[in-house]
Design a protein around this motif. Structure first.
Motif, short mmCIF file in Angstrom:
data_model
loop_
_atom_site.label_atom_id
_atom_site.label_comp_id
_atom_site.label_asym_id
_atom_site.label_seq_id
_atom_site.Cartn_x
_atom_site.Cartn_y
_atom_site.Cartn_z
N ASP A 1 4.23 5.52 0.11
CA ASP A 1 3.33 5.23 -1.00
C ASP A 1 2.49 6.47 -1.30
O ASP A 1 2.60 7.48 -0.61
CB ASP A 1 2.45 4.01 -0.72
CG ASP A 1 1.67 4.14 0.58
OD1 ASP A 1 1.35 5.27 1.01
OD2 ASP A 1 1.37 3.09 1.18
N GLN A 2 1.64 6.39 -2.32
CA GLN A 2 0.83 7.52 -2.72
C GLN A 2 -0.15 7.92 -1.62
O GLN A 2 -0.41 9.11 -1.40
CB GLN A 2 0.07 7.21 -4.01
CG GLN A 2 -0.72 8.40 -4.52
CD GLN A 2 -1.38 8.12 -5.87
OE1 GLN A 2 -1.10 7.12 -6.51
NE2 GLN A 2 -2.25 9.01 -6.28
N ASP B 1 1.60 10.10 0.91
CA ASP B 1 1.79 11.43 0.32
C ASP B 1 0.50 12.24 0.40
O ASP B 1 0.49 13.38 0.84
CB ASP B 1 2.26 11.29 -1.12
CG ASP B 1 2.42 12.61 -1.84
OD1 ASP B 1 2.59 13.64 -1.18
OD2 ASP B 1 2.35 12.60 -3.08
N GLU B 2 -0.62 11.62 0.01
CA GLU B 2 -1.91 12.32 0.03
C GLU B 2 -2.32 12.70 1.44
O GLU B 2 -2.86 13.78 1.67
CB GLU B 2 -2.98 11.45 -0.62
CG GLU B 2 -2.81 11.30 -2.12
CD GLU B 2 -3.74 10.26 -2.72
OE1 GLU B 2 -4.52 9.61 -1.97
OE2 GLU B 2 -3.68 10.10 -3.96
#
Length: 137
Positions: A72-73, A76-77
């Motif tokens: 999910d985002q 990634d972050e």
């Protein structure tokens, strides 16, 4: 070890350093390399001039590389932040039917790619930064 689904190989990170591992990504392609450097102690008296190595002396290291899509985002972050900050965190690589490798790693490579009609993919490489532990299944 029986054949296992590649999708079950997971990459987990203790992103906060508090001891809780969260799945960052499923790896579509992966490679784990365990290395042990040797220390050559051969001298003129070595039998037949065959190389002799000093047991337990060299350095050991591990490298993990792979690619896929982030879960999910937030994952990634997190990985991107670890890369840009150069932070070393504990990671786990869960290898189905084999076991889990756990220990400190640093993200040394992070590549993104994608086509106009497909998802964004990543390539990641981690290098060990301390002692690793293996727990078999």
């Amino acid at each position: 070890m029986a054949a296992q689904a590649g999708k079950d190989l997971l990459l987990k990170c203790d992103a906060s350093g508090a001891g809780g591992f969260v799945t960052m990504a499923g790896l579509r392609a992966r490679r784990i390399a365990l290395n042990a450097a040797s220390v050559d102690v051969t001298d003129a008296d070595s039998a037949g001039r065959w190389r002799e190595l000093l047991a337990g002396a060299g350095t050991r290291s591990a490298g993990i590389s792979g690619g896929g899509i982030f879960r999910d985002q937030a994952a990634d972050e997190t990985v991107r932040g670890l890369f840009f900050d150069g932070v070393i965190r504990d990671w786990q690589v869960v290898i189905p039917g084999f076991g889990t490798i756990t220990g400190p790693f640093q993200v040394v490579t992070l590549d993104y790619a994608g086509t106009h009609d497909g998802e964004v993919t990543y390539e990641i490489a981690l290098e060990s930064a301390g002692q690793l532990a293996f727990a078999g299944e």
